[in-house]
Write a protein that holds these residues in place. Structure first.
Motif, short mmCIF file in Angstrom:
data_model
loop_
_atom_site.label_atom_id
_atom_site.label_comp_id
_atom_site.label_asym_id
_atom_site.label_seq_id
_atom_site.Cartn_x
_atom_site.Cartn_y
_atom_site.Cartn_z
N UNK A 110 -17.63 88.91 63.82
CA UNK A 110 -16.39 89.68 63.72
C UNK A 110 -16.60 90.94 62.89
N UNK A 111 -17.36 90.82 61.80
CA UNK A 111 -17.65 92.00 60.99
C UNK A 111 -18.49 93.02 61.74
N UNK A 112 -19.41 92.54 62.58
CA UNK A 112 -20.23 93.45 63.39
C UNK A 112 -19.36 94.20 64.39
N UNK A 113 -18.42 93.51 64.99
CA UNK A 113 -17.50 94.17 65.93
C UNK A 113 -16.70 95.25 65.21
N UNK A 114 -16.23 94.93 64.00
CA UNK A 114 -15.46 95.91 63.23
C UNK A 114 -16.30 97.14 62.90
N UNK A 115 -17.60 96.97 62.74
CA UNK A 115 -18.46 98.09 62.39
C UNK A 115 -18.92 98.88 63.61
N UNK A 116 -19.17 98.16 64.71
CA UNK A 116 -19.77 98.80 65.89
C UNK A 116 -18.72 99.50 66.76
N UNK A 117 -17.51 98.95 66.82
CA UNK A 117 -16.50 99.52 67.73
C UNK A 117 -16.22 100.99 67.46
N UNK A 118 -16.04 101.44 66.20
CA UNK A 118 -15.85 102.88 65.99
C UNK A 118 -17.06 103.71 66.41
N UNK A 119 -18.26 103.14 66.27
CA UNK A 119 -19.45 103.86 66.69
C UNK A 119 -19.50 104.01 68.20
N UNK A 120 -19.05 102.98 68.91
CA UNK A 120 -18.97 103.10 70.37
C UNK A 120 -17.95 104.17 70.76
N UNK A 121 -16.83 104.19 70.04
CA UNK A 121 -15.85 105.23 70.30
C UNK A 121 -16.40 106.62 70.01
N UNK A 122 -17.13 106.73 68.92
CA UNK A 122 -17.75 108.02 68.58
C UNK A 122 -18.78 108.42 69.62
N UNK A 123 -19.55 107.45 70.11
CA UNK A 123 -20.52 107.76 71.16
C UNK A 123 -19.82 108.26 72.42
N UNK A 124 -18.67 107.62 72.74
CA UNK A 124 -17.90 108.10 73.88
C UNK A 124 -17.39 109.51 73.65
N UNK A 125 -17.02 109.81 72.41
CA UNK A 125 -16.58 111.17 72.09
C UNK A 125 -17.71 112.17 72.30
N UNK A 126 -18.90 111.82 71.88
CA UNK A 126 -20.04 112.71 72.06
C UNK A 126 -20.32 112.94 73.53
N UNK A 127 -20.30 111.87 74.31
CA UNK A 127 -20.53 112.03 75.75
C UNK A 127 -19.45 112.89 76.40
N UNK A 128 -18.19 112.66 75.95
CA UNK A 128 -17.11 113.46 76.50
C UNK A 128 -17.26 114.93 76.17
N UNK A 129 -17.64 115.25 74.95
CA UNK A 129 -17.83 116.64 74.57
C UNK A 129 -19.03 117.26 75.28
N UNK A 130 -20.08 116.45 75.49
CA UNK A 130 -21.21 116.97 76.28
C UNK A 130 -20.76 117.32 77.68
N UNK A 131 -19.91 116.48 78.23
CA UNK A 131 -19.39 116.74 79.57
C UNK A 131 -18.54 118.02 79.58
N UNK A 132 -17.73 118.21 78.54
CA UNK A 132 -16.90 119.41 78.45
C UNK A 132 -17.77 120.66 78.41
N UNK A 133 -18.76 120.65 77.55
CA UNK A 133 -19.60 121.84 77.41
C UNK A 133 -20.47 122.06 78.64
N UNK A 134 -20.82 120.98 79.34
CA UNK A 134 -21.56 121.15 80.59
C UNK A 134 -20.70 121.85 81.63
N UNK A 135 -19.42 121.45 81.69
CA UNK A 135 -18.51 122.10 82.64
C UNK A 135 -18.27 123.55 82.25
N UNK A 136 -18.14 123.81 80.94
CA UNK A 136 -17.93 125.19 80.49
C UNK A 136 -19.13 126.05 80.87
N UNK A 137 -20.32 125.50 80.71
CA UNK A 137 -21.52 126.25 81.06
C UNK A 137 -21.57 126.56 82.55
#
Length: 215
Positions: A110-137
């Motif tokens: 349970x503690x691992x889930x509490x620690x990893x879930x925000x990191x997964x969300x952050x990773x999704x944010x990074x991928x989303x921003x990469x996608x945004x900048x790829x489209x802008x390019x």
């Protein structure tokens, strides 16, 4: 709801799986860590009473041991009551460590889930921003609809990760505190049991007072 999950991208899948696992652990721990199940009321006094009255046979002792985690500690003390104080204490502490290991079950997950879930969300944010900048390019910023997919992926995964992590962290801290409290109560009960067993042992070993001679 499905459209939101779909917009979050493939990282929503591990986040959803983590949320299901966290919910299952929370429900299981709520059911398992009930105080009445861990430390049945009156169990210590009843065990000592039966032992003193000679009513605690092997069958009843086995039932006490199987009935609750605290009962396992009591049964260990009763079985080792004729040994030295140090050896009896060592056996009780060993059983106590096993009981604590069982009470801590799944809490690390349970503690691992509490620690990893925000990191997964952050990773999704990074991928989303990469996608945004790829489209802008590729096409520039003239068409906001083209950019919306990447921005949605960035925001949704972050929100989903936090929605899983925050409750998981709260329940993890709660169950840790509950386990600590139960451990303190069982330790106090074990001390009382050792004192009671020692008192009965001393009473058996003390010879009765000799009667004075009649005049």
């Amino acid at each position: 709801m499905f459209e939101i999950i779909k917009a979050g991208g493939w990282l929503m899948l591990p986040i959803i799986l983590a949320s299901i696992l966290a919910l299952a652990i929370v429900l299981e721990r709520f059911w398992t860590l009930r105080r009445s199940t861990i430390i049945p009321p009156g169990l210590l006094d009843e065990t000592l009473r039966q032992l003193k009255a000679g009513e605690l046979d092997a069958k009843r002792l086995q039932a006490i041991e199987a009935g609750s985690p605290f009962g396992r500690i009591l049964a260990t003390g009763v079985r080792n009551r004729n040994r030295t104080h140090e050896l009896m204490k060592e056996r009780i502490e060993e059983t106590g460590r096993q009981v604590m290991h069982e009470l801590d079950r799944y809490l690390n997950t349970l503690g691992t889930i509490a620690s990893v879930s925000p990191l997964l969300g952050l990773l999704g944010t990074v991928f989303g921003m990469i996608r945004v900048f790829t489209v802008i390019t590729s096409v520039g910023v003239g068409n906001p609809h083209v950019l919306a997919g990447g921005i949605a992926e960035a925001l949704i995964t972050t929100a989903a990760g936090l929605c899983v992590a925050i409750p998981a962290l709260i329940f993890h801290r709660y169950f840790r505190g509950l386990v600590t409290q139960l451990a303190v109560e069982m330790e106090d009960g074990a001390v009382r049991m050792v004192d009671g067993l020692r008192g009965m042992k001393n009473a058996r070993s003390t010879p009765p007072a000799s009667k004075g001679a009649k005049p």
